[in-house]
Scaffold this active site. Structure first.
Site, PDB file in Angstrom:
ATOM      1  N   LYS A 121      96.849  58.933   6.865  1.00 57.43           N
ATOM      2  CA  LYS A 121      96.997  57.902   5.843  1.00 57.43           C
ATOM      3  C   LYS A 121      98.048  58.400   4.865  1.00 57.43           C
ATOM      4  O   LYS A 121      97.848  59.395   4.173  1.00 57.43           O
ATOM      5  CB  LYS A 121      95.676  57.632   5.118  1.00 57.43           C
ATOM      6  N   TYR A 171      94.861  62.596   4.860  1.00 63.36           N
ATOM      7  CA  TYR A 171      95.138  61.653   3.772  1.00 63.36           C
ATOM      8  C   TYR A 171      96.039  62.325   2.750  1.00 63.36           C
ATOM      9  O   TYR A 171      95.630  63.274   2.083  1.00 63.36           O
ATOM     10  CB  TYR A 171      93.817  61.195   3.150  1.00 63.36           C
TER      11      TYR A 171
END
Length: 293
Positions: free
Chosen positions: A161, A133
């Site tokens: 992400k 992320y």
């Protein structure tokens, strides 16, 4: 494995600041009914930074219980100390989570080698699929595509992400990591364009309150029906933008309460509830999206 509209779920709280599990169950049921493709429990939008370890674990386990196998649940497990991130990931071994979402270490600003070693340690400690992320606007560190490519060679690091909003990175990451490495947008306003360029879906804030629209939009995108998807996207664009009029998740919790989805809009300090001056902006965005009359 991970695609479509995945919600970065809010953590509902009561007026005493305790987790409201009745509202949590309602939210899980709402997303299953709406066709959401997955739930991230206790990520940034779920106020992970202000939850205790015990609350964090219980929230993930209760989300799994409420989901009851009907929707994949991804556990937020990021920390800025590697041993803590490893511990969080190991806590969910054999729990039934579909994966772990691990934000880059924040505040201490590691080098690219430090980021690689951080995620490598997590990868070696668990066989749960890991989602990297990258959100430099919050963490003050940027996980570069070249480092992502090194990490993608590790068996259980399967996805990224990307909340940079930099659409050029989709093609760069695809070239470096291959088309099977999953790329998920972390920026609702650019997420449809992200998928047009080769991404696989979104981990979404907007989906908290517009789950059916988001699920439909990304289902259309998966079928190559981008013109139809864009019609939905443009209607939701005020939400994509105005849910960040103050720090996430302040506006989306206010909106969820305004729509009757959660009992209270309470949020833990140092975040505070949506200011009176910002409320009309979010209210108008809800109306523009067709969620309020």
């Amino acid at each position: 494995m991970f695609s479509g509209s995945i919600v970065a779920l809010v953590t509902p709280l009561d007026t005493d600041g305790e987790v409201d599990y009745n509202s949590l169950k309602s939210l899980v049921d709402y997303h299953i009914k709406a066709g959401t493709n997955g739930i991230v429990a206790v990520g940034t939008t779920g106020e992970s930074a202000t939850l205790s370890v015990e609350e964090h674990v219980k929230l993930v386990m209760k989300t799994l219980e409420f989901a009851d196998g009907r929707i994949p649940v991804i556990a937020g497990t990021g920390a800025n100390a590697t041993h803590e991130a490893v511990t969080f990931s190991k806590l969910f071994h054999d729990s039934g989570v579909a994966g772990c979402l691990s934000v880059t270490p924040y505040y201490n600003k590691p080098t690219q080698e430090g980021l690689f070693q951080h995620y490598k340690a997590i990868s070696e400690a668990t066989d749960i699929p890991q989602i990297l992320y990258n959100v430099p606007g919050r963490t003050a560190v940027d996980l570069l595509p070249e480092t992502v490519a090194r990490l993608a060679e590790l068996d259980n690091i399967v996805a990224l992400k990307d909340a940079t909003g930099d659409l050029d990175r989709v093609a760069i990451t695809r070239e470096l990591c291959g088309e099977n490495f999953i790329q998920l947008s972390g920026d609702d306003a650019t997420a449809l364009d992200f998928v047009k360029l080769g991404g696989h879906g979104v981990i979404s804030v907007t989906s908290n309150i517009a789950a059916k629209d988001m699920a439909t939009m990304f289902a259309l995108a998966a079928q190559g029906k981008f013109e139809e998807a864009e019609i939905i996207n443009q209607r939701l664009m005020p939400l994509h933008n105005d849910l960040f009029v103050e720090a996430n998740p302040i506006p989306v919790k206010w909106a969820a309460h305004r729509l009757g989805m959660i009992t209270h809009s309470d949020i833990r300090l140092p975040l505070t509830e949506l200011s009176l001056s910002a409320q009309p902006t979010v209210e108008q965005a809800l109306k523009s999206a067709g969620l309020l009359k």
